[in-house]
Design a protein around this motif. Sequence first.
Motif, PDB file in Angstrom:
ATOM      1  N   GLU A 377      41.955 -22.986 -25.913  1.00 24.85           N
ATOM      2  CA  GLU A 377      43.190 -22.630 -25.211  1.00 24.85           C
ATOM      3  C   GLU A 377      43.804 -23.823 -24.511  1.00 24.85           C
ATOM      4  O   GLU A 377      45.039 -23.941 -24.422  1.00 24.85           O
ATOM      5  N   ALA A 378      42.942 -24.735 -24.028  1.00 25.04           N
ATOM      6  CA  ALA A 378      43.442 -25.895 -23.292  1.00 25.04           C
ATOM      7  C   ALA A 378      44.022 -26.957 -24.220  1.00 25.04           C
ATOM      8  O   ALA A 378      44.922 -27.710 -23.823  1.00 25.04           O
ATOM      9  N   SER A 379      43.515 -27.046 -25.451  1.00 23.74           N
ATOM     10  CA  SER A 379      43.983 -28.078 -26.369  1.00 23.74           C
ATOM     11  C   SER A 379      45.293 -27.652 -27.012  1.00 23.74           C
ATOM     12  O   SER A 379      45.533 -26.471 -27.255  1.00 23.74           O
ATOM     13  N   SER A 380      46.112 -28.635 -27.291  1.00 19.32           N
ATOM     14  CA  SER A 380      47.397 -28.360 -27.933  1.00 19.32           C
ATOM     15  C   SER A 380      47.650 -29.405 -29.010  1.00 19.32           C
ATOM     16  O   SER A 380      48.420 -30.353 -28.810  1.00 19.32           O
ATOM     17  N   PRO A 381      46.974 -29.296 -30.134  1.00 21.13           N
ATOM     18  CA  PRO A 381      47.153 -30.288 -31.190  1.00 21.13           C
ATOM     19  C   PRO A 381      48.537 -30.215 -31.819  1.00 21.13           C
ATOM     20  O   PRO A 381      49.162 -29.152 -31.882  1.00 21.13           O
ATOM     21  N   GLY A 382      49.025 -31.338 -32.242  1.00 19.68           N
ATOM     22  CA  GLY A 382      50.328 -31.377 -32.886  1.00 19.68           C
ATOM     23  C   GLY A 382      50.268 -30.824 -34.297  1.00 19.68           C
ATOM     24  O   GLY A 382      49.202 -30.562 -34.853  1.00 19.68           O
ATOM     25  N   ARG A 383      51.429 -30.642 -34.892  1.00 25.14           N
ATOM     26  CA  ARG A 383      51.481 -30.075 -36.240  1.00 25.14           C
ATOM     27  C   ARG A 383      50.800 -30.996 -37.256  1.00 25.14           C
ATOM     28  O   ARG A 383      50.201 -30.523 -38.220  1.00 25.14           O
ATOM     29  N   ALA A 384      50.895 -32.289 -37.004  1.00 25.76           N
ATOM     30  CA  ALA A 384      50.300 -33.230 -37.949  1.00 25.76           C
ATOM     31  C   ALA A 384      48.775 -33.196 -37.912  1.00 25.76           C
ATOM     32  O   ALA A 384      48.109 -33.610 -38.862  1.00 25.76           O
ATOM     33  N   ASP A 385      48.194 -32.704 -36.807  1.00 27.04           N
ATOM     34  CA  ASP A 385      46.744 -32.695 -36.653  1.00 27.04           C
ATOM     35  C   ASP A 385      46.107 -31.379 -37.073  1.00 27.04           C
ATOM     36  O   ASP A 385      44.886 -31.245 -37.012  1.00 27.04           O
ATOM     37  N   ILE A 386      46.935 -30.407 -37.450  1.00 24.18           N
ATOM     38  CA  ILE A 386      46.389 -29.086 -37.775  1.00 24.18           C
ATOM     39  C   ILE A 386      45.394 -29.172 -38.926  1.00 24.18           C
ATOM     40  O   ILE A 386      44.282 -28.624 -38.863  1.00 24.18           O
ATOM     41  N   LEU A 387      45.761 -29.855 -39.986  1.00 23.94           N
ATOM     42  CA  LEU A 387      44.877 -29.938 -41.152  1.00 23.94           C
ATOM     43  C   LEU A 387      43.592 -30.682 -40.829  1.00 23.94           C
ATOM     44  O   LEU A 387      42.535 -30.373 -41.397  1.00 23.94           O
ATOM     45  N   LYS A 388      43.646 -31.643 -39.923  1.00 26.34           N
ATOM     46  CA  LYS A 388      42.460 -32.411 -39.573  1.00 26.34           C
ATOM     47  C   LYS A 388      41.464 -31.603 -38.755  1.00 26.34           C
ATOM     48  O   LYS A 388      40.254 -31.823 -38.852  1.00 26.34           O
ATOM     49  N   ILE A 389      41.975 -30.669 -37.941  1.00 23.88           N
ATOM     50  CA  ILE A 389      41.070 -29.926 -37.051  1.00 23.88           C
ATOM     51  C   ILE A 389      40.580 -28.623 -37.669  1.00 23.88           C
ATOM     52  O   ILE A 389      39.734 -27.941 -37.079  1.00 23.88           O
ATOM     53  N   ILE A 390      41.109 -28.255 -38.855  1.00 23.91           N
ATOM     54  CA  ILE A 390      40.669 -26.996 -39.481  1.00 23.91           C
ATOM     55  C   ILE A 390      39.159 -26.974 -39.717  1.00 23.91           C
ATOM     56  O   ILE A 390      38.495 -25.965 -39.428  1.00 23.91           O
ATOM     57  N   PRO A 391      38.521 -28.044 -40.253  1.00 25.52           N
ATOM     58  CA  PRO A 391      37.059 -28.001 -40.421  1.00 25.52           C
ATOM     59  C   PRO A 391      36.307 -27.773 -39.115  1.00 25.52           C
ATOM     60  O   PRO A 391      35.333 -27.015 -39.087  1.00 25.52           O
ATOM     61  N   SER A 392      36.786 -28.405 -38.036  1.00 28.47           N
ATOM     62  CA  SER A 392      36.107 -28.228 -36.754  1.00 28.47           C
ATOM     63  C   SER A 392      36.251 -26.799 -36.246  1.00 28.47           C
ATOM     64  O   SER A 392      35.302 -26.212 -35.709  1.00 28.47           O
ATOM     65  N   ILE A 393      37.441 -26.219 -36.451  1.00 33.32           N
ATOM     66  CA  ILE A 393      37.644 -24.820 -36.040  1.00 33.32           C
ATOM     67  C   ILE A 393      36.757 -23.891 -36.872  1.00 33.32           C
ATOM     68  O   ILE A 393      36.161 -22.935 -36.352  1.00 33.32           O
TER      69      ILE A 393
END
Length: 474
Positions: A377-393
């Motif tokens: 909830e605290a993090s607010s990744p940008g649109r460009a970072d969405i694909l990079k953080i999907i594995p971590s999620i």
Amino acid sequence: MEIESTTCEKGLMSRLCDWAKALFGKIRTKMGNVVNRIMKLAIDDPRRVIHSFKVALALTFVSLIYYIRPLYDGFGVTGIWAVLTVVVVFEFTVGGTLSKGINRGIATFCAGGLALAANYIAIHLGKEGEPVFLAAVSTFVRFFPHIKRRYDYGVLIFILTFSMVAISGYRVEKIIELANQRLFTIIVGGATCMVVSLFLCPVWAGEDLHKLIALNMEKLASFLEEFGGEYFKLHEEESTRDVDICSKDKLLFLHGYKSVLNSKASEESLANFAWWEPGHGRFKFSHPWKLYLKTGVLIRQCAYHIEALNGYLNTDIQVQSEFHKTIAEPCMKMSSESGKALKELASSLRDMKRPSTSSTHIKNCEAAISDLRAALEASSPGRADILKIIPSIAVGSLLIDITKCVGKISESIHELSDKASFESTESTLSSHIIIHRGSTVKPLISDTTHGNDDNRVHVVIINTTPSATCPRLV
């Protein structure tokens, strides 16, 4: 010419010698491999060697029907049925032997009786279709799930005996005498198997099932305890040699859980055989074996989630984003605490004691889930970072699912401990006491380490006045 002929002969002999040496070397290598495999098979489970000698002993005993003249005169050639019964009935576990022995005895008796009745009806009333009808009904009964799971072998022997007696009754004289001889020799063979299996180094299917469930939990625990450090790259600063050593160790716990995925057939087979076994050791006659199957299902569900988690472990993360570092701590905590909870549950199951600290680890997992949600909830990744953080999620989501599975496994183990009356792990310490000035003295911890007669008491003395000294242990 003679010199050339001699040279050719020497060359041919040399090639033959080389070929013979190579062939001998291959044979010796293959023989060595066979011996090594046999030795490994015996060392991995010495009970296999003992089982082989048990079968040999049973076969020797029933073979006396042929070697002792009075016994052979009484049974004749039907003594071979005792030998065949030992070969077919004797299983590795006590439950397997009892299951086949009892099924074979009852099926032989029932089928022989019905076959004689069918033979009598066919001769006196002309109902030749009666045996065919009974055999067809018996074959159809095998398709019922409950019958197939527990009595399939008995129904198969029923059909075999029924057909043999019913058909031979048309040509063989003294069919009743022949049926009695076969029945008695089968009983002798089955009883020999059961006695040897029960009283000579018995192998209990229930105990094997008990150990298998505990071992499967330990395999999952080993993976989860190591996963966090591997995935979140905590040891990037180590030397190349240390990394190579870690990679070898990594393979060990990576492949440990894979055997859990295919353990269903073994668990069901052992549970079925355990149902036939009498009470023994720590296992009572009415031990809840079905709960082991329930726990096994939950463990495999957890293993399937770990299989998916392993897929992310094998993918290389080129750059650790800030989001990846943010969720690292709660994810590592979930993984570690889930592994500790499974290890505690496995240890308590193996020792047949009620779990004591697993609930604490599960609560820590729930706290880590809350921390992970707060971090998301605290993090607010940008649109460009969405694909990079999907594995971590995805890893965080799988760890949450694994935590829920561990909670269900814990509930199942607690239910099993209640039904099976496991020992309580609660310590028999006296109640804690705090002594205030003017209050009564109560024991804090009873010390029995100096003998049964020396029950010294440690107390905490608290003086509430400003001039009071620090609390002391007396």
